[in-house]
Design a protein around this motif. Structure first.
Motif, PDB file in Angstrom:
ATOM      1  N   GLU A 128       6.663  12.961 -31.227  1.00 57.21           N
ATOM      2  CA  GLU A 128       7.635  12.252 -30.398  1.00 57.21           C
ATOM      3  C   GLU A 128       8.741  11.629 -31.248  1.00 57.21           C
ATOM      4  OE1 GLU A 128       8.205  12.190 -27.157  1.00 57.21           O
ATOM      5  OE2 GLU A 128       6.620  13.700 -27.067  1.00 57.21           O
ATOM      6  N   ARG A 153      11.085  14.413 -31.980  1.00 62.17           N
ATOM      7  CA  ARG A 153      11.838  14.808 -30.804  1.00 62.17           C
ATOM      8  C   ARG A 153      12.997  13.831 -30.551  1.00 62.17           C
ATOM      9  NH1 ARG A 153       8.989  17.506 -25.816  1.00 62.17           N
ATOM     10  NH2 ARG A 153       7.408  15.882 -26.120  1.00 62.17           N
ATOM     11  N   ARG A 154      12.810  12.586 -30.955  1.00 59.56           N
ATOM     12  CA  ARG A 154      13.856  11.567 -30.765  1.00 59.56           C
ATOM     13  C   ARG A 154      14.796  11.448 -31.958  1.00 59.56           C
ATOM     14  NH1 ARG A 154      10.456   6.674 -27.761  1.00 59.56           N
ATOM     15  NH2 ARG A 154       9.346   8.045 -26.283  1.00 59.56           N
ATOM     16  N   GLY A 155      14.641  12.361 -32.914  1.00 59.08           N
ATOM     17  CA  GLY A 155      15.549  12.367 -34.050  1.00 59.08           C
ATOM     18  C   GLY A 155      15.189  11.397 -35.153  1.00 59.08           C
ATOM     19  N   ASN A 164      16.210  29.482 -23.615  1.00 58.66           N
ATOM     20  CA  ASN A 164      16.765  28.162 -23.288  1.00 58.66           C
ATOM     21  C   ASN A 164      18.284  28.213 -23.463  1.00 58.66           C
ATOM     22  OD1 ASN A 164      17.807  25.388 -24.176  1.00 58.66           O
ATOM     23  ND2 ASN A 164      15.758  24.856 -23.422  1.00 58.66           N
ATOM     24  N   GLN A 173      20.623  25.974 -23.786  1.00 61.86           N
ATOM     25  CA  GLN A 173      21.196  25.123 -24.831  1.00 61.86           C
ATOM     26  C   GLN A 173      20.902  25.648 -26.233  1.00 61.86           C
ATOM     27  OE1 GLN A 173      19.495  23.760 -22.131  1.00 61.86           O
ATOM     28  NE2 GLN A 173      21.481  23.291 -21.174  1.00 61.86           N
ATOM     29  N   GLN A 182      16.074  21.775 -32.069  1.00 58.97           N
ATOM     30  CA  GLN A 182      16.815  20.543 -31.794  1.00 58.97           C
ATOM     31  C   GLN A 182      17.719  20.708 -30.575  1.00 58.97           C
ATOM     32  OE1 GLN A 182      19.963  19.272 -34.638  1.00 58.97           O
ATOM     33  NE2 GLN A 182      18.680  17.448 -34.937  1.00 58.97           N
ATOM     34  N   LYS A 183      18.421  21.823 -30.497  1.00 56.99           N
ATOM     35  CA  LYS A 183      19.312  22.077 -29.363  1.00 56.99           C
ATOM     36  C   LYS A 183      18.532  22.174 -28.047  1.00 56.99           C
ATOM     37  CE  LYS A 183      23.137  22.190 -31.688  1.00 56.99           C
ATOM     38  NZ  LYS A 183      24.161  21.121 -31.503  1.00 56.99           N
ATOM     39  N   GLY A 237      15.955  20.386 -27.437  1.00 55.56           N
ATOM     40  CA  GLY A 237      15.317  19.093 -27.190  1.00 55.56           C
ATOM     41  C   GLY A 237      13.831  19.099 -27.452  1.00 55.56           C
ATOM     42  N   THR A 238      13.403  19.942 -28.401  1.00 56.47           N
ATOM     43  CA  THR A 238      11.984  20.043 -28.698  1.00 56.47           C
ATOM     44  C   THR A 238      11.756  19.973 -30.201  1.00 56.47           C
ATOM     45  OG1 THR A 238       9.973  21.346 -28.293  1.00 56.47           O
ATOM     46  CG2 THR A 238      12.004  22.588 -28.735  1.00 56.47           C
TER      47      THR A 238
END
Length: 380
Positions: A10, A13-15, A78, A80, A140-141, A143-144
């Motif tokens: 997590e 995932r939030r950078g 995906n 994105q 990353q693009k 969102g995973t």
């Protein structure tokens, strides 16, 4: 441990930056089952995972490339991440072709022609970094997170291990969501530090230990109660005594005690009555699979180690048991370490990586005929 990995994923995932995980433990403590469960947990939350075992017969790139290809194909669906995933697939084609001469066992489907631009030059460290960067950008693009769950890490060759650690280190500085969750035998941490000095900064090394007595009560007692069956405390005491809490052994003893009992409760007598069949099952399905991969010299070395007890033992004491010099036995010891049969808890010490292997060795090579043959060979 599952919660620790969930938090790591997590954060990525939030950078946010975090360390990769390398679980360390003896055989039979449940590392593989735990790794599989953590992979399932991750995928249930949308994490993109690759999961494989690092065998002692193939290269890391050969095992990793096909798994990564499947992950990138998923990411390419995906919107994105589509363009970045396709770029990573082109990079994967370049990666495999550039390294084909060095790692001849690489076999991967080519979905795109090799990418133009940055050059994959056949240097594993450089090329692996580029490939992970392209793949991590796609993740990353989307969102995973790109999470690699790898078992039996102690079998990865030193140069491949170093290349992987260095590549992950550089990727972490770019704040891309790429992480390794691995598992291996106790010697793995030393191997990683020998491969590169940055390993300790990049990884946490949680030790996976046998079950405690309370853990064993929950592992056996609760599922039994769910089936309206009681397991007496003295039966649990004996299972714990016979297994030292190693989950694989606990499972075998509990299974056969269950089959031995005709009604509730399961008693100590049921556990004792099942002992012969449990030991036979462990010998056939667990110990012998490892024993028959050994050379005659390796078997004698392990039998001499077993003669001294569970261990750990000084290498000099093992040599004296065989009537040999320590230096003469070093090649055999090193091969056994490479095969994952023994490890060195401290300098000059030798211990089994397989719990209760000393007992098995005394069963399968009883008496002292093996020793007389060895002593005769050492004096001729």
């Amino acid at each position: 441990m599952r919660e620790t990995v969930r938090v790591v994923l997590e954060r990525l995932r939030r950078g946010l930056q975090t360390k990769s995980i390398m679980m360390i433990g003896l055989r039979g403590v449940g590392k593989t089952v735990l790794l599989d469960q953590m992979r399932d947990d991750a995928e249930a939350t949308g994490i993109q995972a690759v999961c494989f075992e690092a065998p002692d017969t193939r290269s890391l790139p050969a095992i990793f490339a096909p798994q990564l290809r499947h992950l990138l194909l998923r990411l390419s669906r995906n919107e994105q991440a589509k363009t970045h995933a396709q770029n990573a697939l082109k990079g994967l084609s370049s990666f495999a072709r550039a390294l084909k001469d060095k790692f001849k066992d690489i076999e991967v489907g080519y979905d795109f022609e090799p990418e133009l631009g940055p050059t994959y030059n056949g240097d594993l460290e450089h090329d692996l970094e580029m490939l992970l960067e392209a793949s991590g950008t796609a993740a990353q693009k989307a969102g995973t997170v790109l999470a690699m769950f790898v078992d039996e890490m102690q079998f990865v060759e030193s140069d491949e291990l170093a290349a992987l650690v260095v590549a992950l280190h550089r990727i972490s500085h770019k704040k891309l969501p790429v992480v390794l969750v691995g598992a291996g035998l106790p010697q793995l941490r030393e191997r990683m530090n020998q491969a590169t000095q940055i390993a300790d900064r990049l990884f946490d090394y949680p030790e996976i230990k046998p079950l405690t007595r309370l853990d064993l009560d929950l592992a056996i007692g609760k599922p039994a109660l769910d089936q309206k069956v009681k397991v007496n405390k003295d039966a649990l005491d004996l299972i714990f005594e016979r297994t030292s809490g190693f989950p694989y052994f606990v499972q075998e003893w509990a299974k056969h005690a269950w089959e031995e009992a005709e009604k509730s409760p399961i008693t100590r007598e049921n556990v004792e009555a099942s002992a012969e069949i449990v030991i036979a099952a462990l010998d056939k399905n667990y110990f012998q699979l490892r024993f028959y991969r050994l050379t005659p010299a390796e078997k004698k070395y392990l039998r001499a180690t077993a003669a001294l007890g569970a261990g750990p033992h000084r290498s000099g004491d093992i040599a004296r048991e065989l009537g040999r010099e320590v230096t003469a036995l070093s090649p055999t010891r090193n091969k056994l370490i490479a095969k994952g049969m023994i490890w060195s808890p401290s300098h000059g010490d030798t211990a089994f990586t397989v719990p209760q292997f000393d007992q098995f060795m005394r069963r399968i090579m009883p008496g002292d005929d093996w020793l007389q043959d060895e002593l005769k060979a050492a004096t001729t």
